[in-house]
Design a protein around this motif. Structure first.
Motif, PDB file in Angstrom:
ATOM      1  N   ARG A  34       6.414  -5.523  36.231  1.00  0.00           N
ATOM      2  CA  ARG A  34       6.221  -6.262  37.484  1.00  0.00           C
ATOM      3  C   ARG A  34       4.806  -6.844  37.636  1.00  0.00           C
ATOM      4  O   ARG A  34       4.381  -7.187  38.753  1.00  0.00           O
ATOM      5  N   ALA A  35       4.094  -6.994  36.538  1.00  0.00           N
ATOM      6  CA  ALA A  35       2.748  -7.560  36.619  1.00  0.00           C
ATOM      7  C   ALA A  35       2.814  -9.019  37.069  1.00  0.00           C
ATOM      8  O   ALA A  35       3.707  -9.761  36.683  1.00  0.00           O
ATOM      9  N   THR A  36       1.842  -9.432  37.863  1.00  0.00           N
ATOM     10  CA  THR A  36       1.715 -10.843  38.251  1.00  0.00           C
ATOM     11  C   THR A  36       0.546 -11.497  37.526  1.00  0.00           C
ATOM     12  O   THR A  36       0.418 -12.719  37.528  1.00  0.00           O
ATOM     13  N   GLU A  37      -0.313 -10.652  36.919  1.00  0.00           N
ATOM     14  CA  GLU A  37      -1.447 -11.162  36.156  1.00  0.00           C
ATOM     15  C   GLU A  37      -1.566 -10.370  34.858  1.00  0.00           C
ATOM     16  O   GLU A  37      -1.441  -9.137  34.860  1.00  0.00           O
ATOM     17  N   LEU A  38      -1.831 -11.091  33.788  1.00  0.00           N
ATOM     18  CA  LEU A  38      -2.033 -10.450  32.479  1.00  0.00           C
ATOM     19  C   LEU A  38      -3.229 -11.108  31.814  1.00  0.00           C
ATOM     20  O   LEU A  38      -3.267 -12.327  31.647  1.00  0.00           O
ATOM     21  N   ASP A  39      -4.198 -10.291  31.440  1.00  0.00           N
ATOM     22  CA  ASP A  39      -5.390 -10.784  30.746  1.00  0.00           C
ATOM     23  C   ASP A  39      -5.373 -10.283  29.308  1.00  0.00           C
ATOM     24  O   ASP A  39      -5.190  -9.074  29.059  1.00  0.00           O
ATOM     25  N   ILE A  40      -5.599 -11.189  28.374  1.00  0.00           N
ATOM     26  CA  ILE A  40      -5.722 -10.845  26.952  1.00  0.00           C
ATOM     27  C   ILE A  40      -7.166 -11.155  26.569  1.00  0.00           C
ATOM     28  O   ILE A  40      -7.575 -12.324  26.559  1.00  0.00           O
ATOM     29  N   ILE A  41      -7.942 -10.110  26.280  1.00  0.00           N
ATOM     30  CA  ILE A  41      -9.393 -10.251  26.121  1.00  0.00           C
ATOM     31  C   ILE A  41      -9.803  -9.856  24.702  1.00  0.00           C
ATOM     32  O   ILE A  41      -9.478  -8.764  24.229  1.00  0.00           O
ATOM     33  N   PHE A  42     -10.495 -10.761  24.029  1.00  0.00           N
ATOM     34  CA  PHE A  42     -11.051 -10.476  22.703  1.00  0.00           C
ATOM     35  C   PHE A  42     -12.554 -10.262  22.875  1.00  0.00           C
ATOM     36  O   PHE A  42     -13.282 -11.184  23.280  1.00  0.00           O
ATOM     37  N   LYS A  43     -13.018  -9.043  22.585  1.00  0.00           N
ATOM     38  CA  LYS A  43     -14.407  -8.700  22.881  1.00  0.00           C
ATOM     39  C   LYS A  43     -14.905  -7.628  21.920  1.00  0.00           C
ATOM     40  O   LYS A  43     -14.298  -6.562  21.796  1.00  0.00           O
ATOM     41  N   ASN A  44     -16.008  -7.932  21.237  1.00  0.00           N
ATOM     42  CA  ASN A  44     -16.676  -6.941  20.374  1.00  0.00           C
ATOM     43  C   ASN A  44     -15.700  -6.281  19.383  1.00  0.00           C
ATOM     44  O   ASN A  44     -15.621  -5.050  19.274  1.00  0.00           O
ATOM     45  N   ASP A  45     -14.949  -7.075  18.660  1.00  0.00           N
ATOM     46  CA  ASP A  45     -13.993  -6.568  17.668  1.00  0.00           C
ATOM     47  C   ASP A  45     -12.925  -5.673  18.278  1.00  0.00           C
ATOM     48  O   ASP A  45     -12.358  -4.802  17.600  1.00  0.00           O
ATOM     49  N   GLU A  46     -12.687  -5.850  19.560  1.00  0.00           N
ATOM     50  CA  GLU A  46     -11.617  -5.127  20.233  1.00  0.00           C
ATOM     51  C   GLU A  46     -10.689  -6.134  20.917  1.00  0.00           C
ATOM     52  O   GLU A  46     -11.103  -7.237  21.286  1.00  0.00           O
ATOM     53  N   LEU A  47      -9.458  -5.703  21.074  1.00  0.00           N
ATOM     54  CA  LEU A  47      -8.475  -6.500  21.809  1.00  0.00           C
ATOM     55  C   LEU A  47      -8.059  -5.698  23.034  1.00  0.00           C
ATOM     56  O   LEU A  47      -7.601  -4.555  22.918  1.00  0.00           O
ATOM     57  N   ILE A  48      -8.278  -6.274  24.206  1.00  0.00           N
ATOM     58  CA  ILE A  48      -7.950  -5.593  25.457  1.00  0.00           C
ATOM     59  C   ILE A  48      -6.818  -6.349  26.150  1.00  0.00           C
ATOM     60  O   ILE A  48      -6.899  -7.572  26.338  1.00  0.00           O
ATOM     61  N   ASP A  96      -3.058  -5.515  32.623  1.00  0.00           N
ATOM     62  CA  ASP A  96      -2.113  -6.088  33.589  1.00  0.00           C
ATOM     63  C   ASP A  96      -2.203  -5.358  34.913  1.00  0.00           C
ATOM     64  O   ASP A  96      -2.741  -4.259  34.987  1.00  0.00           O
ATOM     65  N   ASN A  97      -1.656  -5.972  35.949  1.00  0.00           N
ATOM     66  CA  ASN A  97      -1.632  -5.347  37.273  1.00  0.00           C
ATOM     67  C   ASN A  97      -0.222  -4.913  37.636  1.00  0.00           C
ATOM     68  O   ASN A  97       0.209  -5.030  38.777  1.00  0.00           O
ATOM     69  N   GLY A  98       0.483  -4.388  36.648  1.00  0.00           N
ATOM     70  CA  GLY A  98       1.862  -3.949  36.853  1.00  0.00           C
ATOM     71  C   GLY A  98       1.974  -2.590  37.514  1.00  0.00           C
ATOM     72  O   GLY A  98       1.030  -2.100  38.160  1.00  0.00           O
ATOM     73  N   ASN A  99       3.114  -1.950  37.319  1.00  0.00           N
ATOM     74  CA  ASN A  99       3.402  -0.668  37.984  1.00  0.00           C
ATOM     75  C   ASN A  99       2.483   0.468  37.540  1.00  0.00           C
ATOM     76  O   ASN A  99       2.200   1.398  38.302  1.00  0.00           O
ATOM     77  N   GLY A 100       2.064   0.428  36.295  1.00  0.00           N
ATOM     78  CA  GLY A 100       1.304   1.537  35.756  1.00  0.00           C
ATOM     79  C   GLY A 100       2.196   2.735  35.433  1.00  0.00           C
ATOM     80  O   GLY A 100       3.396   2.750  35.724  1.00  0.00           O
ATOM     81  N   MET A 101       1.593   3.759  34.817  1.00  0.00           N
ATOM     82  CA  MET A 101       2.338   4.975  34.443  1.00  0.00           C
ATOM     83  C   MET A 101       1.553   6.216  34.819  1.00  0.00           C
ATOM     84  O   MET A 101       0.313   6.202  34.872  1.00  0.00           O
ATOM     85  N   ASN A 102       2.306   7.282  35.050  1.00  0.00           N
ATOM     86  CA  ASN A 102       1.674   8.586  35.253  1.00  0.00           C
ATOM     87  C   ASN A 102       2.015   9.483  34.062  1.00  0.00           C
ATOM     88  O   ASN A 102       2.638   9.038  33.100  1.00  0.00           O
ATOM     89  N   VAL A 103       1.624  10.727  34.145  1.00  0.00           N
ATOM     90  CA  VAL A 103       1.844  11.659  33.028  1.00  0.00           C
ATOM     91  C   VAL A 103       3.319  11.775  32.706  1.00  0.00           C
ATOM     92  O   VAL A 103       3.738  11.771  31.535  1.00  0.00           O
ATOM     93  N   TYR A 144      -5.149  -1.036  39.491  1.00  0.00           N
ATOM     94  CA  TYR A 144      -3.792  -0.503  39.343  1.00  0.00           C
ATOM     95  C   TYR A 144      -3.096  -1.278  38.233  1.00  0.00           C
ATOM     96  O   TYR A 144      -3.222  -2.497  38.142  1.00  0.00           O
ATOM     97  N   GLY A 145      -2.369  -0.561  37.426  1.00  0.00           N
ATOM     98  CA  GLY A 145      -1.700  -1.185  36.298  1.00  0.00           C
ATOM     99  C   GLY A 145      -2.061  -0.486  35.014  1.00  0.00           C
ATOM    100  O   GLY A 145      -2.295   0.739  35.000  1.00  0.00           O
ATOM    101  N   SER A 146      -2.123  -1.254  33.924  1.00  0.00           N
ATOM    102  CA  SER A 146      -2.431  -0.667  32.615  1.00  0.00           C
ATOM    103  C   SER A 146      -3.477  -1.505  31.894  1.00  0.00           C
ATOM    104  O   SER A 146      -3.494  -2.737  32.007  1.00  0.00           O
ATOM    105  N   LYS A 147      -4.308  -0.816  31.144  1.00  0.00           N
ATOM    106  CA  LYS A 147      -5.283  -1.485  30.284  1.00  0.00           C
ATOM    107  C   LYS A 147      -5.201  -0.837  28.911  1.00  0.00           C
ATOM    108  O   LYS A 147      -5.358   0.384  28.771  1.00  0.00           O
ATOM    109  N   ILE A 148      -4.927  -1.667  27.912  1.00  0.00           N
ATOM    110  CA  ILE A 148      -4.790  -1.171  26.544  1.00  0.00           C
ATOM    111  C   ILE A 148      -5.960  -1.704  25.728  1.00  0.00           C
ATOM    112  O   ILE A 148      -6.194  -2.920  25.692  1.00  0.00           O
ATOM    113  N   ILE A 149      -6.695  -0.810  25.092  1.00  0.00           N
ATOM    114  CA  ILE A 149      -7.794  -1.204  24.209  1.00  0.00           C
ATOM    115  C   ILE A 149      -7.364  -0.930  22.773  1.00  0.00           C
ATOM    116  O   ILE A 149      -7.083   0.217  22.409  1.00  0.00           O
TER     117      ILE A 149
END
Length: 716
Positions: free
Chosen positions: A40-54, A57-64, A145-150
């Motif tokens: 359900r994200a309305t925004e998604l950022d794909i970021i290339f920075k310092n040899d990393e890919l981030i 999104d501002n979606g639902n997110g997850m818990n444990v 709120y959401g998820s960030k993957i590095i």
């Protein structure tokens, strides 16, 4: 009894479902975009920075609990068909198999996933993996709120060309506006825009072709909107709407006798219904139109400012299927055009659109078209019988456009016939007396120069016409060579058997006489001995007699039809030629009756094979379409008018197959047939012969029997 479960190493799963499962980095990235969309994200950022890919999104997110029960449960998905997102809008979910997360493995060797649910009840989580071992822990609240993957230890080198390639790929594969995608690279921000957004005829294409298939009534509606030709083209295209065209096709009738669809009638009906509704929107244009072609065919546009360059994209709801993203010719337009390479101006050959001339989209639905199923790696579709039928239906729709456009081009092209009778007065004087050139006045010199330029132009036009004609007839010759080769083989066999034909014809009678002489004929005729077909000797001999008669007729026909005298033009009595044709066919088919209506005084100069080829194919077509009848009547009428032979051919059979009723001229296309064992060349040969003679087909009708009206002559 002990229950066992497979144990698979994390690294093995990551390798099989990640690194080896995705053909390229773009398709792996698409899976992560789909995950964000489904969250359900309305925004998604794909970021290339310092040899990393981030990827953030501002979606639902997850818990444990989500991580344990869903993220770490391979092959399990909690995704339904559709959801209502944060903006109260409906989304059709893209995922279903629960393996898309392994796209991360394709992109990098180490991953950190930070996630926070959109509430204050749950703590954020951090999931970390190097694909050998995964760890999970709870954190405090994040600033989002959401998820960030590095993703670290990237497997691909991301530079400016690769970033542009990714942006283009996502532009084609993401087909919605519910989630905004941005790519950040160095100091540049790229906002992903949908590729096919508000297409404009005259800017992005010259023709727009919409296909809508409804599975309930098994109908395909083709709607064409075009701005390809100038208004002047209307003068040459009487009865044709150059801007709009609609045609509805019964798909069951079209596919009922298709050789590639190995289904019974009932199975085909079921498959056409189960396939489900779908639609397409194609955009046709020529890449560049030369000035001479613009003049020749009255094109309205020589170039287009925003021409669509990419091919056909298959969308399932909001996303394209990875390997059908427009870069591959999955509809095999190239193969279609190679099998039928005729130019649009070809008088009888079928023009096929080239793969670089058509862009567009095909839209299917996850639920409605569930039989168009993903492969395990989600990179393509299972090419089952439903997929084959789906492709056939799209092909039928494209063919409707091809016939429509070729009909227009053929009519416009008639104005381009070169006039060889141009009168050039000054040049004629100079040719007769070269010395006169010194005494020409200023006006005559200018006229002389103008006439020389005109000669050069005509010479160039003639060369182009010769090249075009050679190219056109290479196509015809390829087809006719196949038929000629088959005919030569049959003729060779007929020659070989020629000396045996008398004994073939008499064998059965000789056997009967021999049995009578040995006084066993009456015995084999006894009722007890003729009870069963396999042991009924008189009936078997009679069947053999009929077969032998046909073989003899075949040999006589083959040996007669290759006599070279038939191919030279001379004056013929048309009634006599038609009577000869009538005699042969009525001899070989006792249930056939041919009636002729023409004056005995009609004489015409032509090779006899022209008439014979035309009517032999027409009669054979009538017989093959009505071979279940015990009587067939054919009527042939001929008149002479304005130097042309005019013919009317009719039979009282079942008429045209249902799929040709609305578009009867379709039957003259090469390889067009309604019979599974048919080659689809008979009516094409008829049309080709008529056109090459200088005539044309005026009308074809198929209700209450088959009728064709045509002219011949003019170029013989």
């Amino acid at each position: 009894m002990e229950k066992l479960k497979y144990i698979i190493e994390d690294s093995t799963i990551a390798e099989l479902l990640g690194a080896q499962n995705f053909t390229n980095e773009e398709s792996a990235m698409l899976e992560l975009v789909k995950n964000a969309f489904d969250a359900r994200a309305t925004e998604l950022d794909i970021i290339f920075k310092n040899d990393e890919l981030i990827i953030k999104d501002n979606g639902n997110g997850m818990n444990v609990e989500d991580i344990r029960q869903h993220w770490m449960h391979i092959g399990k998905s909690d995704k339904d068909y559709e959801i209502i997102d944060k903006n109260n809008k409906k989304r059709i979910l893209a995922g279903s198999k629960g393996i898309g997360r392994f796209a991360l493995s394709r992109l990098g060797g180490n991953v950190e996933l930070y996630s926070q649910k959109d509430n204050q009840k749950d703590k954020s989580v951090l999931w970390v993996t190097d694909w050998n071992e995964s760890t999970l822990k709870e954190n405090g609240l994040l600033d989002f709120y959401g998820s960030k993957i590095i993703i670290k230890k990237l497997r691909d080198k991301w530079n400016k060309p690769n970033i542009d390639k990714l942006a283009g790929y996502l532009s084609r594969t993401y087909n919605d506006s519910l989630m905004q995608i941005k790519i950040y690279f160095e100091n540049e921000t790229i906002i992903i825009q949908r590729y096919f957004i508000e297409p404009k005829i005259g800017s992005n294409c010259t023709s727009k072709i919409n296909l809508n298939y409804t599975s309930k009534d098994k109908k395909l509606v083709c709607t064409i909107n075009s701005d390809e030709f100038k208004a002047d083209a209307n003068k040459y295209c009487e009865g044709i709407n150059l801007s709009n065209y609609i045609n509805t096709v019964d798909i069951f009738s079209e596919l009922e006798h298709n050789k590639d669809i190995v289904l019974s009638k009932d199975e085909l009906k079921d498959a056409l219904e189960v396939l489900g509704d779908f639609s397409t929107e194609f955009y046709f244009s020529l890449s560049v139109s030369a000035t001479k072609d613009v003049e020749k065919f009255l094109y309205k546009h020589s170039t287009l400012s925003g021409r669509y360059e990419n091919g056909i994209i298959l969308y399932r709801n909001s996303f394209s299927i990875s390997s059908y993203n427009g870069t591959k010719d999955w509809l095999e337009l190239g193969k279609r055009s190679r099998l039928s390479p005729a130019a649009a101006t070809h008088p009888t050959g079928a023009w096929r659109v080239r793969e670089n001339q058509l862009a567009g989209r095909v839209d299917i639905d996850k639920k409605t078209n569930y039989m168009l199923a993903d492969l395990a790696n989600r990179q393509g579709l299972n090419e089952n019988i439903y997929y084959k039928i789906f492709i056939k239906i799209v092909d039928i729709g494209i063919s409707i456009f091809e016939r429509y456009r070729q009909n227009i081009i053929r009519k416009i092209d008639k104005k381009n016939d070169i006039d060889v009778a141009t009168n050039k007065k000054v040049i004629d004087k100079v040719i007769k007396n070269p010395n006169i050139i010194k005494a020409l006045s200023r006006d005559e010199v200018n006229e002389f120069i103008s006439e020389v330029k005109e000669y050069k132009k005509e010479n160039s036009d003639f060369k182009k016409e010769i090249f075009s004609t050679e190219k056109r007839y290479k196509y015809d010759i390829r087809i006719l060579n196949v038929l000629a080769t088959s005919g030569l083989k049959a003729t060779s066999i007929a020659h070989e058997m020629h000396n045996d034909r008398n004994s073939i014809a008499k064998n059965c009678d000789d056997i009967v006489e021999a049995m009578k002489e040995y006084e066993i004929w009456d015995v084999v005729n006894e009722r007890e001995k003729t009870r069963y077909a396999y042991s009924n000797i008189p009936e078997l001999l009679d069947k053999n007699r009929r077969v032998n008669s046909k073989m003899t007729s075949f040999m006589n026909t083959m040996l007669t039809e290759v006599e070279k005298s038939q191919f030279f033009a001379e004056e013929h009595n048309i009634l006599k030629l038609l009577e000869d044709i009538k005699t042969v066919w009525e001899r070989d088919y006792t249930w056939l009756e041919i009636k002729l209506d023409l004056l005995s005084s009609i004489l015409y100069v032509l090779p006899s094979d022209v008439l014979k080829v035309t009517f032999d194919n027409l009669i054979l077509n009538s017989i093959q379409q009505n071979d279940d009848r015990n009587h067939l009547c054919i009527f042939i009428q001929a008149t002479l008018s304005n130097g042309l032979l005019e013919f009317l051919y009719k039979d009282d059979g079942k008429g045209l197959n249902k799929k040709y009723i609305d578009d009867p001229m379709k039957i003259v296309e090469v390889h067009e047939t309604s019979r599974k064992q048919g080659h689809g060349l008979g009516m094409w040969i008829v049309n080709n012969t008529i056109v090459m003679s200088g005539g044309e087909i005026k009308k074809i009708e198929g209700l209450g029997g088959f009728t064709i009206q045509f002219t011949m002559g003019g170029k013989i």
